[in-house]
Design an enzyme around this catalytic site. Structure first.
Site, PDB file in Angstrom:
ATOM      1  N   SER A  42     -17.821  71.631  -1.587  1.00  0.00           N
ATOM      2  CA  SER A  42     -18.013  70.238  -2.010  1.00  0.00           C
ATOM      3  C   SER A  42     -17.601  69.273  -0.908  1.00  0.00           C
ATOM      4  O   SER A  42     -16.478  69.344  -0.388  1.00  0.00           O
ATOM      5  CB  SER A  42     -17.187  69.943  -3.264  1.00  0.00           C
ATOM      6  OG  SER A  42     -17.631  70.710  -4.354  1.00  0.00           O
ATOM      7  N   HIS A  73     -23.734  68.800  -3.235  1.00  0.00           N
ATOM      8  CA  HIS A  73     -24.339  70.086  -2.893  1.00  0.00           C
ATOM      9  C   HIS A  73     -25.839  69.876  -2.790  1.00  0.00           C
ATOM     10  O   HIS A  73     -26.499  69.540  -3.778  1.00  0.00           O
ATOM     11  CB  HIS A  73     -24.007  71.135  -3.954  1.00  0.00           C
ATOM     12  CG  HIS A  73     -22.570  71.544  -3.969  1.00  0.00           C
ATOM     13  ND1 HIS A  73     -22.108  72.707  -3.398  1.00  0.00           N
ATOM     14  CD2 HIS A  73     -21.484  70.916  -4.486  1.00  0.00           C
ATOM     15  CE1 HIS A  73     -20.799  72.787  -3.559  1.00  0.00           C
ATOM     16  NE2 HIS A  73     -20.396  71.714  -4.213  1.00  0.00           N
ATOM     17  N   HIS A  95     -21.905  77.379  -9.328  1.00  0.00           N
ATOM     18  CA  HIS A  95     -20.601  77.466  -9.982  1.00  0.00           C
ATOM     19  C   HIS A  95     -20.746  78.014 -11.402  1.00  0.00           C
ATOM     20  O   HIS A  95     -21.797  77.836 -12.038  1.00  0.00           O
ATOM     21  CB  HIS A  95     -19.947  76.083 -10.068  1.00  0.00           C
ATOM     22  CG  HIS A  95     -19.800  75.389  -8.749  1.00  0.00           C
ATOM     23  ND1 HIS A  95     -20.830  74.699  -8.164  1.00  0.00           N
ATOM     24  CD2 HIS A  95     -18.730  75.280  -7.907  1.00  0.00           C
ATOM     25  CE1 HIS A  95     -20.409  74.185  -7.007  1.00  0.00           C
ATOM     26  NE2 HIS A  95     -19.155  74.530  -6.836  1.00  0.00           N
ATOM     27  N   TYR A  97     -19.335  76.770 -13.959  1.00  0.00           N
ATOM     28  CA  TYR A  97     -19.446  75.659 -14.913  1.00  0.00           C
ATOM     29  C   TYR A  97     -20.859  75.092 -15.010  1.00  0.00           C
ATOM     30  O   TYR A  97     -21.159  74.316 -15.929  1.00  0.00           O
ATOM     31  CB  TYR A  97     -18.441  74.549 -14.600  1.00  0.00           C
ATOM     32  CG  TYR A  97     -18.584  73.882 -13.252  1.00  0.00           C
ATOM     33  CD1 TYR A  97     -19.608  72.989 -12.993  1.00  0.00           C
ATOM     34  CD2 TYR A  97     -17.658  74.138 -12.247  1.00  0.00           C
ATOM     35  CE1 TYR A  97     -19.725  72.366 -11.755  1.00  0.00           C
ATOM     36  CE2 TYR A  97     -17.770  73.524 -11.009  1.00  0.00           C
ATOM     37  CZ  TYR A  97     -18.802  72.641 -10.778  1.00  0.00           C
ATOM     38  OH  TYR A  97     -18.916  72.024  -9.553  1.00  0.00           O
ATOM     39  N   GLU A  98     -21.728  75.457 -14.079  1.00  0.00           N
ATOM     40  CA  GLU A  98     -23.130  75.049 -14.188  1.00  0.00           C
ATOM     41  C   GLU A  98     -23.897  75.928 -15.174  1.00  0.00           C
ATOM     42  O   GLU A  98     -25.058  75.654 -15.484  1.00  0.00           O
ATOM     43  CB  GLU A  98     -23.807  75.115 -12.821  1.00  0.00           C
ATOM     44  CG  GLU A  98     -23.270  74.112 -11.810  1.00  0.00           C
ATOM     45  CD  GLU A  98     -23.902  74.297 -10.450  1.00  0.00           C
ATOM     46  OE1 GLU A  98     -25.017  73.777 -10.254  1.00  0.00           O
ATOM     47  OE2 GLU A  98     -23.296  74.968  -9.593  1.00  0.00           O
ATOM     48  N   ALA A 125     -13.462  72.949  -1.359  1.00  0.00           N
ATOM     49  CA  ALA A 125     -12.533  71.846  -1.573  1.00  0.00           C
ATOM     50  C   ALA A 125     -11.555  72.273  -2.657  1.00  0.00           C
ATOM     51  O   ALA A 125     -11.945  72.919  -3.629  1.00  0.00           O
ATOM     52  CB  ALA A 125     -13.285  70.593  -1.994  1.00  0.00           C
ATOM     53  N   MET A 227     -12.791  75.808  -7.971  1.00  0.00           N
ATOM     54  CA  MET A 227     -13.727  76.342  -8.962  1.00  0.00           C
ATOM     55  C   MET A 227     -14.847  77.165  -8.330  1.00  0.00           C
ATOM     56  O   MET A 227     -15.959  77.211  -8.851  1.00  0.00           O
ATOM     57  CB  MET A 227     -14.332  75.189  -9.777  1.00  0.00           C
ATOM     58  CG  MET A 227     -13.322  74.292 -10.459  1.00  0.00           C
ATOM     59  SD  MET A 227     -14.106  72.861 -11.247  1.00  0.00           S
ATOM     60  CE  MET A 227     -12.656  71.908 -11.722  1.00  0.00           C
ATOM     61  N   SER A 228     -14.562  77.807  -7.198  1.00  0.00           N
ATOM     62  CA  SER A 228     -15.631  78.533  -6.501  1.00  0.00           C
ATOM     63  C   SER A 228     -15.050  79.639  -5.634  1.00  0.00           C
ATOM     64  O   SER A 228     -13.883  80.009  -5.770  1.00  0.00           O
ATOM     65  CB  SER A 228     -16.427  77.561  -5.624  1.00  0.00           C
ATOM     66  OG  SER A 228     -15.620  77.073  -4.559  1.00  0.00           O
ATOM     67  N   ASN A 251      -6.882  66.792  -2.802  1.00  0.00           N
ATOM     68  CA  ASN A 251      -6.033  66.033  -3.729  1.00  0.00           C
ATOM     69  C   ASN A 251      -4.755  66.814  -4.011  1.00  0.00           C
ATOM     70  O   ASN A 251      -4.688  68.025  -3.799  1.00  0.00           O
ATOM     71  CB  ASN A 251      -6.764  65.754  -5.048  1.00  0.00           C
ATOM     72  CG  ASN A 251      -7.169  67.035  -5.766  1.00  0.00           C
ATOM     73  OD1 ASN A 251      -8.207  67.625  -5.452  1.00  0.00           O
ATOM     74  ND2 ASN A 251      -6.361  67.465  -6.718  1.00  0.00           N
ATOM     75  N   HIS A 267     -14.014  63.872  -8.866  1.00  0.00           N
ATOM     76  CA  HIS A 267     -14.960  64.421  -7.897  1.00  0.00           C
ATOM     77  C   HIS A 267     -15.222  63.448  -6.746  1.00  0.00           C
ATOM     78  O   HIS A 267     -15.466  63.875  -5.608  1.00  0.00           O
ATOM     79  CB  HIS A 267     -16.274  64.788  -8.592  1.00  0.00           C
ATOM     80  CG  HIS A 267     -17.156  65.677  -7.767  1.00  0.00           C
ATOM     81  ND1 HIS A 267     -16.756  66.912  -7.315  1.00  0.00           N
ATOM     82  CD2 HIS A 267     -18.425  65.497  -7.302  1.00  0.00           C
ATOM     83  CE1 HIS A 267     -17.736  67.468  -6.612  1.00  0.00           C
ATOM     84  NE2 HIS A 267     -18.754  66.633  -6.581  1.00  0.00           N
TER      85      HIS A 267
END
Length: 293
Positions: A42, A73, A95, A97-98, A125, A227-228, A251, A267
């Site tokens: 990301s 992306h 991902h 979550y997609e 990220a 998340m990846s 972050n 995000h």
């Protein structure tokens, strides 16, 4: 396209011939023969912009190939020359979550293997759980904690593809130590040693960011969270690739309920930090690629 295998749960997965078909569609578009694969996380898609003599292949141009749906992306392959090496970049990944299963997240890595890729550079990220990490730091991945995989969502679930690798693989040394050492030397030569950390990446499913309680639990064994990455790294190992991973700290994670002035990650913050560090990430990865044998 006919998917002739199932993952043991009655769900179709890509067959070996399906993956060969994806690779052929790419091969038919370019004369380049990549040996290094790069997955851009990301806000880090600008990595692919340094590739010269490049051809861009949108995922949507590859019949039956998945597409990325996340802002930041770009959903395309970029194939060409980087520092004298032939590379294929994923400018946009997939991902959990997609709605994609783990085996599909990592299918592009299998396609890379069929194209001749021997080394995978994977970036992401991540939020910092380690209190000593600062926003903008770059963490070299020495290990990971793959929570969805531990709960059964491993990309290797289902019939084993023997043409890629054995049924059971060791992930004890998944992330190559010699490439981490090389990255530290390169960062020092570039004057970026103060940005470099080395630690453990924890992967959760998302898309919601983690609660303070979840972060406190995971911080016992991990330094950053995202998340990846883990499914791609595992499948790269299964394919016999050498794997190098790095995380851009975008972050600081919120673990204190009383931090009322902090809303938590978003995000937009991730993309902004990616833009802030894009030049350094580009330089660092390019120099690592240049020195990969």
């Amino acid at each position: 396209m006919a998917t002739t295998s199932t993952n043991g749960l009655g769900r179709s997965i890509y067959s070996y011939s399906d993956l060969q078909g994806f690779a052929k569609q790419i091969q038919d578009r370019t004369s380049h023969k990549p040996t290094i694969g790069i997955i851009c996380g990301s806000g880090l898609g600008s990595l692919a912009d340094k590739v010269e003599d490049s051809i861009v292949i949108p995922y949507s141009d590859i019949q039956h190939f998945p597409v990325s749906t996340v802002k930041g992306h770009h959903s395309q392959f970029v194939i060409g020359i980087l520092k004298g090496k032939t590379v294929i970049c994923m400018k946009g990944r997939f991902h959990l979550y997609e709605g994609y299963p783990a085996w599909k997240l990592a299918a592009p890595v299998r396609v890379m293997s069929l194209l001749g890729v021997q080394t995978l550079v994977v970036t992401n990220a991540a939020g910092a759980m380690n209190k000593s990490y600062k926003v903008g730091d770059i963490m070299l991945m020495k290990d990971h904690l793959y929570l969805p995989g531990m709960a059964g969502n491993n990309p290797l679930v289902g019939p084993n593809m023997e043409k890629f690798g054995e049924r059971f693989i060791s992930t004890t040394r998944l992330y190559d130590s010699s490439l981490r050492k090389m990255a530290r030397v390169i960062a020092k030569e570039m004057g970026y040693s103060h940005l470099i950390q080395e630690g453990v990446y924890a992967m959760v499913c998302g898309p919601s960011y983690e609660t303070p309680a979840e972060l406190k639990l995971l911080s016992v064994s991990s330094d950053v969270i995202g998340m990846s990455t883990c499914p791609e790294a595992i499948v790269a190992k299964h394919c016999g690739m050498t794997v190098f991973g790095l995380s851009l700290v975008t972050n600081k994670c919120v673990t204190d309920y009383d931090e009322t002035e902090v809303d938590g990650p978003n995000h937009g913050e991730v993309l902004e930090t990616g833009k802030l560090r894009e030049d350094i990430i580009q330089e660092l990865v390019a120099e690592i690629v240049a020195k990969i044998d």
